[in-house]
Design a protein around this motif. Sequence first.
Motif, PDB file in Angstrom:
ATOM      1  N   VAL A  17      43.654  29.383  28.494  1.00  0.00           N
ATOM      2  CA  VAL A  17      44.186  28.253  29.295  1.00  0.00           C
ATOM      3  C   VAL A  17      42.915  27.568  30.129  1.00  0.00           C
ATOM      4  N   TYR A  18      42.132  28.636  30.676  1.00  0.00           N
ATOM      5  CA  TYR A  18      40.814  28.301  31.375  1.00  0.00           C
ATOM      6  C   TYR A  18      39.896  27.114  30.409  1.00  0.00           C
ATOM      7  N   ASP A  19      39.761  27.608  29.310  1.00  0.00           N
ATOM      8  CA  ASP A  19      38.672  27.011  28.396  1.00  0.00           C
ATOM      9  C   ASP A  19      39.422  25.492  28.290  1.00  0.00           C
ATOM     10  N   GLU A  20      40.788  25.342  28.026  1.00  0.00           N
ATOM     11  CA  GLU A  20      41.387  24.113  27.929  1.00  0.00           C
ATOM     12  C   GLU A  20      41.331  23.092  29.172  1.00  0.00           C
ATOM     13  N   ILE A  21      41.360  23.760  30.350  1.00  0.00           N
ATOM     14  CA  ILE A  21      41.167  23.000  31.552  1.00  0.00           C
ATOM     15  C   ILE A  21      39.824  22.604  31.861  1.00  0.00           C
ATOM     16  N   LEU A  22      38.837  23.431  31.166  1.00  0.00           N
ATOM     17  CA  LEU A  22      37.165  22.963  31.603  1.00  0.00           C
ATOM     18  C   LEU A  22      37.102  21.787  30.489  1.00  0.00           C
ATOM     19  N   GLU A  49      19.781  17.441  39.878  1.00  0.00           N
ATOM     20  CA  GLU A  49      19.020  18.673  40.150  1.00  0.00           C
ATOM     21  C   GLU A  49      18.458  18.754  41.520  1.00  0.00           C
ATOM     22  N   ASP A  50      17.833  17.721  41.821  1.00  0.00           N
ATOM     23  CA  ASP A  50      17.262  17.633  43.148  1.00  0.00           C
ATOM     24  C   ASP A  50      18.063  17.269  44.410  1.00  0.00           C
ATOM     25  N   GLY A  51      19.440  17.078  44.046  1.00  0.00           N
ATOM     26  CA  GLY A  51      20.266  16.771  45.123  1.00  0.00           C
ATOM     27  C   GLY A  51      20.617  17.843  46.267  1.00  0.00           C
ATOM     28  N   PRO A  52      20.895  17.528  47.287  1.00  0.00           N
ATOM     29  CA  PRO A  52      21.488  18.460  48.041  1.00  0.00           C
ATOM     30  C   PRO A  52      22.460  19.406  47.714  1.00  0.00           C
ATOM     31  N   PRO A  53      22.271  20.572  47.745  1.00  0.00           N
ATOM     32  CA  PRO A  53      23.316  21.405  47.143  1.00  0.00           C
ATOM     33  C   PRO A  53      24.583  21.649  47.985  1.00  0.00           C
ATOM     34  N   ILE A  54      25.668  21.633  47.408  1.00  0.00           N
ATOM     35  CA  ILE A  54      27.028  22.186  47.951  1.00  0.00           C
ATOM     36  C   ILE A  54      27.455  23.155  47.015  1.00  0.00           C
ATOM     37  N   VAL A  55      28.103  24.140  47.703  1.00  0.00           N
ATOM     38  CA  VAL A  55      28.886  25.346  46.998  1.00  0.00           C
ATOM     39  C   VAL A  55      30.338  25.104  47.226  1.00  0.00           C
ATOM     40  N   LEU A  56      31.155  25.248  46.198  1.00  0.00           N
ATOM     41  CA  LEU A  56      32.516  25.035  46.215  1.00  0.00           C
ATOM     42  C   LEU A  56      33.154  26.374  45.970  1.00  0.00           C
ATOM     43  N   LEU A  57      34.125  26.620  47.043  1.00  0.00           N
ATOM     44  CA  LEU A  57      34.853  28.056  46.909  1.00  0.00           C
ATOM     45  C   LEU A  57      36.298  27.555  46.790  1.00  0.00           C
ATOM     46  N   SER A  58      36.938  28.246  45.826  1.00  0.00           N
ATOM     47  CA  SER A  58      38.306  27.808  45.536  1.00  0.00           C
ATOM     48  C   SER A  58      39.337  28.665  46.305  1.00  0.00           C
ATOM     49  N   LEU A  65      37.670  25.759  38.419  1.00  0.00           N
ATOM     50  CA  LEU A  65      38.434  24.763  37.944  1.00  0.00           C
ATOM     51  C   LEU A  65      39.207  23.838  38.552  1.00  0.00           C
ATOM     52  N   SER A  66      39.560  24.603  39.898  1.00  0.00           N
ATOM     53  CA  SER A  66      40.541  23.738  40.819  1.00  0.00           C
ATOM     54  C   SER A  66      39.794  22.549  41.350  1.00  0.00           C
ATOM     55  N   TRP A  67      38.489  22.271  41.241  1.00  0.00           N
ATOM     56  CA  TRP A  67      37.770  21.505  41.955  1.00  0.00           C
ATOM     57  C   TRP A  67      37.618  20.210  41.024  1.00  0.00           C
ATOM     58  N   SER A  85      35.161  32.895  42.206  1.00  0.00           N
ATOM     59  CA  SER A  85      34.970  34.095  43.195  1.00  0.00           C
ATOM     60  C   SER A  85      35.233  35.380  42.496  1.00  0.00           C
ATOM     61  N   LEU A  86      34.461  36.340  43.017  1.00  0.00           N
ATOM     62  CA  LEU A  86      34.499  37.524  42.191  1.00  0.00           C
ATOM     63  C   LEU A  86      35.588  38.167  42.872  1.00  0.00           C
ATOM     64  N   GLY A  87      36.265  39.014  42.044  1.00  0.00           N
ATOM     65  CA  GLY A  87      37.366  39.931  42.285  1.00  0.00           C
ATOM     66  C   GLY A  87      38.748  39.151  42.034  1.00  0.00           C
ATOM     67  N   GLU A  88      38.504  37.876  41.634  1.00  0.00           N
ATOM     68  CA  GLU A  88      39.700  37.206  41.281  1.00  0.00           C
ATOM     69  C   GLU A  88      39.602  36.663  39.855  1.00  0.00           C
ATOM     70  N   PRO A  89      40.703  36.361  39.216  1.00  0.00           N
ATOM     71  CA  PRO A  89      40.587  35.808  37.723  1.00  0.00           C
ATOM     72  C   PRO A  89      39.644  34.764  37.586  1.00  0.00           C
ATOM     73  N   GLY A  90      38.728  34.774  36.623  1.00  0.00           N
ATOM     74  CA  GLY A  90      37.732  33.926  36.121  1.00  0.00           C
ATOM     75  C   GLY A  90      36.866  34.365  35.232  1.00  0.00           C
ATOM     76  N   ARG A  91      35.530  33.813  35.403  1.00  0.00           N
ATOM     77  CA  ARG A  91      34.573  34.004  34.384  1.00  0.00           C
ATOM     78  C   ARG A  91      33.456  35.176  35.080  1.00  0.00           C
ATOM     79  N   SER A  92      33.797  35.605  36.388  1.00  0.00           N
ATOM     80  CA  SER A  92      32.798  36.352  37.289  1.00  0.00           C
ATOM     81  C   SER A  92      33.366  37.840  36.868  1.00  0.00           C
ATOM     82  N   ILE A  93      32.600  38.867  36.893  1.00  0.00           N
ATOM     83  CA  ILE A  93      32.883  40.207  36.417  1.00  0.00           C
ATOM     84  C   ILE A  93      32.440  41.056  37.443  1.00  0.00           C
ATOM     85  N   GLN A  94      33.615  41.677  37.889  1.00  0.00           N
ATOM     86  CA  GLN A  94      33.626  42.543  39.141  1.00  0.00           C
ATOM     87  C   GLN A  94      33.128  43.927  38.597  1.00  0.00           C
TER      88      GLN A  94
END
Length: 290
Positions: A17-22, A49-58, A65-67, A85-94
């Motif tokens: 499902v994740y890859d489908e929404i991606l 790449e040189d734009g001011p960085p914004i980090v998005l947290l769901s 993907l919610s963003w 986010s680490l510790g939640e479902p997604g591509r991060s690995i705790q």
Amino acid sequence: MLGEFTDKKAEERFFAVYDEILRKWPVPAEELDIETKFGPTRVRSCGPEDGPPIVLLSGGMGTSLSWYPHIAELAVRHRIHAVDSLGEPGRSIQTAPIESAGDCADWLAEVVEGVLAGTGHEKVYLAGVSRGGWLALNLATRTTARVAGVVAIEAAGFGVIGRSFIWWSLREIFRWFLPRWLLRLVASGDPDVRHTVRPLLFAALKYKQQLPEMHLFSDDELSAIDVPTRIVVGERSVIHDARAVAARLGSLNPHIEVEVVPKATHGLSLEKPDLVTARILEAARHAAAT
């Protein structure tokens, strides 16, 4: 203990499902795994790449993907980094337990360092929804060495989350099964977004989280924030009293600005996506100007 799926089948279903929404991600992006002491964290980066960085947290269980409905506009001038986010479902690995608010702050600080590495920028702007807003504020109350500013949308940490939230969540889930034409009549926002993220939410229910509770922010903690911070709350929120939050913060810290959105609920980012995008961009510009 570490967060994990209940079984391999549940994990495979989630990532299908994740890859489908991606595929709905509206602009070209690259993915990076940032190493932290709690495990590699997946970040999806896009925009100049040189734009001011914004980090998005769901929000909880939402993943980066919610963003996707906000990305096209956010990434016009900014380098966007959307985090699983680490510790939640997604591509991060705790790989190590996250046991306290301090651990949450340490993890996010390492992610920020990884995002900034080699970019020429010294600070990022943090934007988070619900639990993501709590994560951003939790770091800002401890250190803003690498933080230019914060926008927190319906952030946790200002009231005890109880039965009202559970009943609201159940009602919202029921609405998500309504046909699009009817959903347009009973709920604000784009019904296509709700229908898109619905299968991911249900697949995520098979993930067992092992995360610390989101503590309530004290006056001392909030007073310690020394960067421009905008907290946006829904008038009809079920996780706090919006007016009480505004009254409390109004005189507590001159760096904090509170906005109460009329008729909005805890689902503010779904109900008012254009407002959320605009507030992030406005706040980032304000932080850059100070």
